[in-house]
Design a protein around this motif. Structure first.
Motif, short mmCIF file in Angstrom:
data_model
loop_
_atom_site.label_atom_id
_atom_site.label_comp_id
_atom_site.label_asym_id
_atom_site.label_seq_id
_atom_site.Cartn_x
_atom_site.Cartn_y
_atom_site.Cartn_z
N SER A 180 0.85 -1.19 0.00
CA SER A 180 0.00 0.00 0.00
C SER A 180 0.88 1.24 0.00
N SER A 181 0.33 2.37 -0.42
CA SER A 181 1.09 3.62 -0.36
C SER A 181 0.20 4.75 0.11
N LEU A 182 0.84 5.76 0.69
CA LEU A 182 0.14 6.90 1.29
C LEU A 182 0.79 8.18 0.79
N HIS A 183 -0.03 9.17 0.47
CA HIS A 183 0.47 10.47 0.03
C HIS A 183 1.28 11.10 1.16
N ALA A 184 2.51 11.47 0.86
CA ALA A 184 3.38 12.09 1.86
C ALA A 184 4.37 13.01 1.17
N VAL A 185 4.59 14.18 1.76
CA VAL A 185 5.59 15.12 1.24
C VAL A 185 6.55 15.48 2.37
N HIS A 230 -9.04 23.79 2.85
CA HIS A 230 -8.22 22.58 2.87
C HIS A 230 -6.72 22.91 2.77
N GLU A 231 -6.38 23.93 1.96
CA GLU A 231 -4.98 24.30 1.77
C GLU A 231 -4.31 24.75 3.07
N ASP A 232 -5.11 25.16 4.05
CA ASP A 232 -4.56 25.67 5.31
C ASP A 232 -4.20 24.57 6.30
N VAL A 233 -4.51 23.32 5.99
CA VAL A 233 -4.29 22.23 6.94
C VAL A 233 -3.26 21.24 6.39
N ILE A 234 -2.17 21.11 7.12
CA ILE A 234 -1.13 20.14 6.79
C ILE A 234 -0.89 19.30 8.05
N ILE A 235 -1.06 18.00 7.93
CA ILE A 235 -0.90 17.10 9.08
C ILE A 235 0.52 16.55 9.07
N GLU A 236 1.14 16.52 10.22
CA GLU A 236 2.49 15.97 10.35
C GLU A 236 2.44 14.65 11.10
N PHE A 237 3.21 13.69 10.62
CA PHE A 237 3.29 12.36 11.23
C PHE A 237 4.75 12.04 11.55
N PHE A 278 6.90 13.05 8.15
CA PHE A 278 6.37 13.44 6.85
C PHE A 278 5.09 14.24 7.04
N GLN A 279 4.69 14.91 5.97
CA GLN A 279 3.49 15.74 6.00
C GLN A 279 2.46 15.23 5.01
N LEU A 280 1.20 15.43 5.38
CA LEU A 280 0.07 15.10 4.51
C LEU A 280 -0.75 16.38 4.33
N PRO A 281 -0.54 17.11 3.22
CA PRO A 281 -1.29 18.35 2.99
C PRO A 281 -2.70 18.03 2.49
#
Length: 196
Positions: free
Chosen positions: A62-67, A100-107, A82-85
């Protein structure tokens, strides 16, 4: 007369063993597979983020969007942050107060393994793989996710064969969003409050 009594006693002694064997046989049967569509909603357990997932039998992992994926060391172990914008895939329900553009989740997660992905017509790419818990069709699961930028793809999550095999999932390739149960998720505003 004595013989008959012994026979009855012997039969009574063997019944529990036969019953126990029957119980073990019943427990050994595999669970009934769950059928899902080729696209379903998933919710990442620790944040309540709801994302579209494509269930892909052509992918093993599986893969997950991450930047902004960066490796670091914690307690002598390899970790990755990593971040998930959420602006890259505007699937999160919103009450209209936040964009939505204002929220970036960090893991931050321990590195489970690293893989080298061979891509047709492009250079090979090294990816980090982490284990993450998520909910799909009302049931919690854990699987391995390779971290990659999926901003140009329609689905931020891809669920591969390893997940399907481990969790006994069948795919109806002609249907989408057919899960009978839903997972609880947070609104964009609730997620933004958690991130502060």
């Amino acid at each position: 007369m004595k013989f008959l009594g012994s026979l009855v006693l012997a039969t009574a002694l063997t019944l529990p063993a036969a019953t126990a064997f029957a119980d073990e046989t019943e427990k050994a049967e595999p669970p009934v597979p769950e059928t899902l569509g080729f696209v379903e909603w998933v919710v990442m357990n620790d944040t309540g983020i709801r994302l579209k997932a494509r269930l892909d039998t052509g992918a093993k992992t599986s893969s997950l969007h991450a930047v902004n994926v960066e490796e670091f060391t914690r307690d002598s172990e390899d970790w990755v942050k990593f971040q998930l914008p959420l602006g890259d895939h505007e699937d999160q329900p919103s009450e209209g107060e936040i964009e939505h553009e204002d929220v970036i989740i960090e893991f931050e997660r321990p590195v489970y393994r690293k893989v080298l992905i061979k891509r047709k017509g492009a250079p090979s790419q090294r990816r980090y793989v982490v284990k993450m818990e998520f909910c799909i069709a009302g049931t919690k699961h854990e699987t391995q996710f390779s971290l990659t930028d999926r901003g140009n793809f329609s689905y931020p999550v891809l669920l591969g064969r390893r997940f399907m095999r481990d969790d006994n999932i069948l795919i109806d390739s002609a249907e989408s969003f057919i899960a009978q149960r839903e997972c609880e998720f947070n609104t964009l505003e609730q997620i933004a409050k958690q991130a502060d």
